[in-house]
Every structure is written in structure tokens, then in C-alpha cells.
Scaffold this motif. Structure first.
Motif, mmCIF file in Angstrom:
data_model
loop_
_atom_site.group_PDB
_atom_site.id
_atom_site.type_symbol
_atom_site.label_atom_id
_atom_site.label_comp_id
_atom_site.label_asym_id
_atom_site.label_seq_id
_atom_site.Cartn_x
_atom_site.Cartn_y
_atom_site.Cartn_z
ATOM 1 N N PRO A 5 0.822 -1.205 0.000
ATOM 2 C CA PRO A 5 0.000 0.000 0.000
ATOM 3 C C PRO A 5 0.866 1.269 0.000
ATOM 4 O O PRO A 5 1.970 1.250 0.540
ATOM 5 C CB PRO A 5 -0.788 -0.125 1.303
ATOM 6 C CG PRO A 5 0.098 -0.932 2.210
ATOM 7 C CD PRO A 5 0.809 -1.904 1.293
ATOM 8 N N PRO A 6 0.367 2.376 -0.593
ATOM 9 C CA PRO A 6 -0.915 2.455 -1.288
ATOM 10 C C PRO A 6 -0.853 1.811 -2.670
ATOM 11 O O PRO A 6 0.111 2.012 -3.406
ATOM 12 C CB PRO A 6 -1.157 3.954 -1.405
ATOM 13 C CG PRO A 6 0.225 4.541 -1.460
ATOM 14 C CD PRO A 6 1.051 3.684 -0.564
ATOM 15 N N ASN A 7 -1.894 1.051 -3.009
ATOM 16 C CA ASN A 7 -1.922 0.402 -4.305
ATOM 17 C C ASN A 7 -2.011 1.430 -5.422
ATOM 18 O O ASN A 7 -2.618 2.490 -5.268
ATOM 19 C CB ASN A 7 -3.113 -0.554 -4.401
ATOM 20 C CG ASN A 7 -2.946 -1.760 -3.493
ATOM 21 O OD1 ASN A 7 -1.823 -2.205 -3.255
ATOM 22 N ND2 ASN A 7 -4.039 -2.274 -2.984
ATOM 23 N N ALA A 8 -1.389 1.105 -6.554
ATOM 24 C CA ALA A 8 -1.432 1.997 -7.706
ATOM 25 C C ALA A 8 -2.854 2.098 -8.252
ATOM 26 O O ALA A 8 -3.617 1.127 -8.234
ATOM 27 C CB ALA A 8 -0.495 1.488 -8.793
ATOM 28 N N ASN A 9 -3.225 3.277 -8.701
ATOM 29 C CA ASN A 9 -4.500 3.500 -9.378
ATOM 30 C C ASN A 9 -4.224 4.085 -10.756
ATOM 31 O O ASN A 9 -3.189 4.705 -10.993
ATOM 32 C CB ASN A 9 -5.376 4.458 -8.580
ATOM 33 C CG ASN A 9 -6.107 3.765 -7.444
ATOM 34 O OD1 ASN A 9 -7.301 3.507 -7.518
ATOM 35 N ND2 ASN A 9 -5.387 3.455 -6.372
ATOM 36 N N ILE A 10 -5.175 3.907 -11.681
ATOM 37 C CA ILE A 10 -5.017 4.417 -13.036
ATOM 38 C C ILE A 10 -6.247 5.207 -13.439
ATOM 39 O O ILE A 10 -7.340 5.014 -12.907
ATOM 40 C CB ILE A 10 -4.768 3.289 -14.056
ATOM 41 C CG1 ILE A 10 -5.994 2.356 -14.157
ATOM 42 C CG2 ILE A 10 -3.515 2.506 -13.712
ATOM 43 C CD1 ILE A 10 -5.882 1.348 -15.277
ATOM 44 N N THR A 11 -6.050 6.121 -14.380
ATOM 45 C CA THR A 11 -7.149 6.836 -15.010
ATOM 46 C C THR A 11 -6.689 7.255 -16.400
ATOM 47 O O THR A 11 -5.493 7.230 -16.702
ATOM 48 C CB THR A 11 -7.596 8.054 -14.174
ATOM 49 O OG1 THR A 11 -8.824 8.578 -14.687
ATOM 50 C CG2 THR A 11 -6.548 9.149 -14.175
ATOM 51 N N PHE A 12 -7.644 7.628 -17.262
ATOM 52 C CA PHE A 12 -7.339 7.935 -18.657
ATOM 53 C C PHE A 12 -7.884 9.303 -19.058
ATOM 54 O O PHE A 12 -8.907 9.754 -18.550
ATOM 55 C CB PHE A 12 -7.973 6.902 -19.602
ATOM 56 C CG PHE A 12 -7.365 5.540 -19.538
ATOM 57 C CD1 PHE A 12 -6.333 5.179 -20.392
ATOM 58 C CD2 PHE A 12 -7.832 4.602 -18.634
ATOM 59 C CE1 PHE A 12 -5.788 3.917 -20.348
ATOM 60 C CE2 PHE A 12 -7.292 3.328 -18.577
ATOM 61 C CZ PHE A 12 -6.263 2.991 -19.439
ATOM 62 N N LYS A 13 -7.203 9.936 -20.021
ATOM 63 C CA LYS A 13 -7.771 11.058 -20.750
ATOM 64 C C LYS A 13 -8.480 10.527 -21.993
ATOM 65 O O LYS A 13 -8.274 9.389 -22.411
ATOM 66 C CB LYS A 13 -6.666 12.043 -21.172
ATOM 67 C CG LYS A 13 -6.174 12.937 -20.063
ATOM 68 C CD LYS A 13 -5.006 13.793 -20.491
ATOM 69 C CE LYS A 13 -5.301 14.718 -21.630
ATOM 70 N NZ LYS A 13 -4.160 15.633 -21.913
ATOM 71 N N LYS A 14 -9.293 11.393 -22.590
ATOM 72 C CA LYS A 14 -10.057 10.978 -23.763
ATOM 73 C C LYS A 14 -9.151 10.549 -24.915
ATOM 74 O O LYS A 14 -9.516 9.675 -25.711
ATOM 75 C CB LYS A 14 -10.977 12.122 -24.205
ATOM 76 C CG LYS A 14 -11.939 11.754 -25.320
ATOM 77 C CD LYS A 14 -12.863 12.907 -25.649
ATOM 78 C CE LYS A 14 -13.819 12.543 -26.777
ATOM 79 N NZ LYS A 14 -14.747 13.661 -27.100
ATOM 80 N N ASP A 15 -7.946 11.147 -25.011
ATOM 81 C CA ASP A 15 -7.040 10.792 -26.098
ATOM 82 C C ASP A 15 -6.277 9.505 -25.841
ATOM 83 O O ASP A 15 -5.433 9.101 -26.647
ATOM 84 C CB ASP A 15 -6.060 11.929 -26.379
ATOM 85 C CG ASP A 15 -5.109 12.207 -25.202
ATOM 86 O OD1 ASP A 15 -5.149 11.461 -24.205
ATOM 87 O OD2 ASP A 15 -4.339 13.178 -25.289
ATOM 88 N N GLY A 16 -6.574 8.834 -24.727
ATOM 89 C CA GLY A 16 -5.939 7.556 -24.421
ATOM 90 C C GLY A 16 -4.738 7.654 -23.504
ATOM 91 O O GLY A 16 -4.180 6.612 -23.113
ATOM 92 N N THR A 17 -4.325 8.857 -23.132
ATOM 93 C CA THR A 17 -3.191 9.014 -22.214
ATOM 94 C C THR A 17 -3.537 8.384 -20.868
ATOM 95 O O THR A 17 -4.594 8.640 -20.301
ATOM 96 C CB THR A 17 -2.837 10.489 -22.019
ATOM 97 O OG1 THR A 17 -2.517 11.072 -23.293
ATOM 98 C CG2 THR A 17 -1.645 10.636 -21.091
ATOM 99 N N LEU A 18 -2.632 7.560 -20.370
ATOM 100 C CA LEU A 18 -2.821 6.840 -19.114
ATOM 101 C C LEU A 18 -2.040 7.533 -18.001
ATOM 102 O O LEU A 18 -0.900 7.969 -18.193
ATOM 103 C CB LEU A 18 -2.320 5.399 -19.269
ATOM 104 C CG LEU A 18 -2.215 4.528 -18.014
ATOM 105 C CD1 LEU A 18 -3.593 4.246 -17.447
ATOM 106 C CD2 LEU A 18 -1.478 3.227 -18.328
ATOM 107 N N TYR A 19 -2.677 7.610 -16.820
ATOM 108 C CA TYR A 19 -2.031 8.166 -15.626
ATOM 109 C C TYR A 19 -2.036 7.110 -14.530
ATOM 110 O O TYR A 19 -3.052 6.432 -14.306
ATOM 111 C CB TYR A 19 -2.752 9.428 -15.156
ATOM 112 C CG TYR A 19 -2.665 10.546 -16.160
ATOM 113 C CD1 TYR A 19 -1.672 11.516 -16.066
ATOM 114 C CD2 TYR A 19 -3.555 10.608 -17.227
ATOM 115 C CE1 TYR A 19 -1.579 12.539 -17.007
ATOM 116 C CE2 TYR A 19 -3.463 11.617 -18.172
ATOM 117 C CZ TYR A 19 -2.477 12.573 -18.065
ATOM 118 O OH TYR A 19 -2.383 13.568 -18.994
ATOM 119 N N VAL A 20 -0.906 6.965 -13.853
ATOM 120 C CA VAL A 20 -0.737 5.933 -12.827
ATOM 121 C C VAL A 20 -0.142 6.571 -11.581
ATOM 122 O O VAL A 20 0.848 7.312 -11.655
ATOM 123 C CB VAL A 20 0.197 4.803 -13.312
ATOM 124 C CG1 VAL A 20 0.319 3.722 -12.244
ATOM 125 C CG2 VAL A 20 -0.294 4.207 -14.614
#
Length: 299
Positions: A5-20
Motif C-alpha cells: 500500500p498504497p496500491n497503484a491507481n489508473i485513469t485515462f484522458k479521452k485521447d488515451g493518455t494513461l495516468y498511474v
């Protein structure tokens, strides 16, 4: 990326860019940005970043558990501002369709020792309204992640089961039989996927309300175009997407969660792109599209 912990989380932008988010023991505290087809780079610093949400304006919400904060990173200035403070080890976060922010927190006594900056499991679900009012909806050890469904319910995974939270804040058991549930998410079609680390697998739960997007893709003369690419996106409240291709007769069909408003971009080498936005998918209804692609004269 680590199981610590803390476990990694992800999210995306509309253009496909990934954030971790990355902050497990032995790793630097940072948020990584992964643009499509480009090298990974550091996007921002945060204190043990955990939960992430990409907002419609591309600003990023992030939790900083040891600081008790939910912060926002401005997409243009990269400035980080505090949105909510005084929370007990906030980790996972999720928005519902009304703009309420759900947060998993953990009591300080759950922290094992100084080596672990964040408790392994959460024990409370908070709901923060758009005007900042905080309500405690559930207390119980084992909380890890949240996901919002187009049925208007929020879902939370514990080690052994899934909880469902109504818009009124009523909490009930939704599914059980898990051994070590760690995360959950909905796809474009509205099916729920749950990670179970003990099973080393992912469980799919179907049966949610759906509609369909279907139709044909043709050229200017009306001839069907096979293998045309359709990129379907839905942004509310979080980004979901899917890529499908037309069959030999230029036909396509995709199941989409009822209640989603989506857009579709159609493309094929040698032709111009076609974009249709604001397509509302309703329960057990099919939206028909007839797409005609024009030849790309520049090629």
C-alpha cells in the motif's frame, strides 16, 4: 508498481493518455503520464498518491493518504490545490453522476508500523457532496476500491464481497464468494469486472441494463466497407471505450450500458473520418447509424 500500500491507481484522458499513481514502499512518490506511443514520464508529485480521477476538463483528482487530502492538479498550470482535508488516510475515490465524491478512508489504528505509510485496507466509505457536505455511509474493515454504474448505484469491493450503495445512501450486499477482492470497474457495455488476487483472476458480472449501437459503414457509392474501425467513447462520469470493426458486409453492433451517452469515430485508411457525438443509449433499444465515408483526396 507493487502490491504494497498504497496500491497503484489508473485513469485515462479521452485521447488515451494513461495516468498511474506510484507510492508503494521502495518507489518514488509520483504520478506517471503515459501518452499513447510515447515514453513514460513524470506528471506530478504528491505525497503517497493513491486514488485518481480524470475530470472532464482534464484536471486530475488525487488522494494523498498520509496527509489526509484530496487534491486537484490543474491540467494547464500543473498547480496542486487542496479540495478536501482532514480525512483519515483517503485512498480510493470515485464520482457519481450527480457530482458526489465517494472516498474510502482508513482509521489510523489500522496502520501497521512506520514502514507502511498507508493501511492495507480501508474501513469507511464517505460521500462528499458538491457543496462539501460529508456523510459516512458504511463502516467495516476490508474496503479497497469503488466503481460507479450507469444504474445510478456506487459499488465497493471488500475482500469477500461487493457492496451496492443507492443514491439515497442505502448500503446492501450485492455479490459474495470472493476470497481477496482488490479492485472493480465497469466496461462500456455495463458489465462489472472484479479482481480477486487469491484466485489470480477476474470475475465478470453481467445482467445490467443495456442497449445497442448498430448500423453500417459504406463508401460514397453505397458499397459496404469491411474492417472499418469504430472507436466508441463514453465520458460520464468516467471514461469508458471500445474499438470494434465492421464485418464483411460493413455491419457493426455493440452492446452499451443503458443510460450512457457516447460518441463514435469511424475511420478506414484511404477515407476521411466520421464523428457522431451525443448518442444516447436507452434500455433494450438499438440506435441505428448509417455511415458514409468520403474518399480522402489528399492520399
Amino acid at each position: 508498481i507493487s502490491y504494497g500500500p498504497p496500491n497503484a491507481n489508473i485513469t485515462f484522458k479521452k485521447d488515451g493518455t494513461l495516468y498511474v499513481s506510484e507510492a508503494a514502499p521502495g518507489f518514488p512518490d509520483q504520478i506517471l503520464e503515459m501518452p499513447v506511443g510515447q515514453a513514460v514520464r513524470q506528471y506530478s508529485n504528491a505525497v503517497k498518491p493513491a486514488g485518481l480521477i480524470m475530470l472532464p476538463d482534464d484536471d486530475l483528482l488525487v488522494t494523498e493518504p498520509p496527509e489526509g487530502l484530496v487534491s486537484k492538479i490543474d491540467a494547464d498550470t500543473m498547480q496542486k490545490t487542496i479540495q478536501f482535508e482532514g480525512l483519515d488516510f483517503p485512498t480510493a475515490i470515485e464520482l457519481d453522476g450527480a457530482g458526489n465524491l465517494y472516498v474510502i478512508t482508513a482509521s489510523p489504528e489500522l496502520l501497521w508500523d512506520e514502514f507502511w505509510a498507508v493501511p492495507v485496507l480501508g474501513d469507511r466509505i464517505l460521500r462528499i457532496s458538491p457543496d462539501g457536505e460529508i456523510a459516512s455511509l458504511y463502516k467495516g474493515l476490508g474496503l479497497r476500491s469503488l466503481a460507479y454504474g450507469t444504474d445510478g448505484y456506487m459499488y465497493a469491493v471488500l475482500s469477500d464481497r461487493i457492496l451496492r450503495i443507492s443514491p439515497a445512501g442505502t448500503v446492501e450486499n450485492f455479490a459474495s464468494g470472493f476470497y481477496d477482492g482488490t479492485d472493480l470497474t465497469f466496461d462500456l457495455a455495463g458489465d462489472l469486472y472484479v479482481c480477486d488476487r487469491a484466485l489470480n483472476g477476474i470475475v465478470q458480472i453481467s445482467g445490467f441494463e443495456q442497449g445497442w449501437l448498430a448500423g453500417t459503414v459504406q463508401d460514397e457509392s453505397g458499397e459496404p466497407l469491411q474492417h472499418a474501425r469504430l472507436h466508441i467513447l463514453s465520458e460520464e462520469p468516467n471514461l469508458r471505450g471500445k474499438v470494434i470493426y465492421t464485418d464483411d458486409l460493413g455491419r457493426f453492433r455493440a452492446a452499451i450500458a443503458a443510460g450512457r451517452s457516447c460518441s463514435v469515430q469511424v475511420s478506414k485508411p484511404g477515407f476521411g473520418n466520421f464523428i457522431q457525438e451525443d448518442i444516447l443509449i436507452e434500455k433494450e433499444q438499438t440506435v441505428e447509424l448509417k455511415v458514409a465515408l468520403e474518399y480522402d483526396q489528399s492520399q
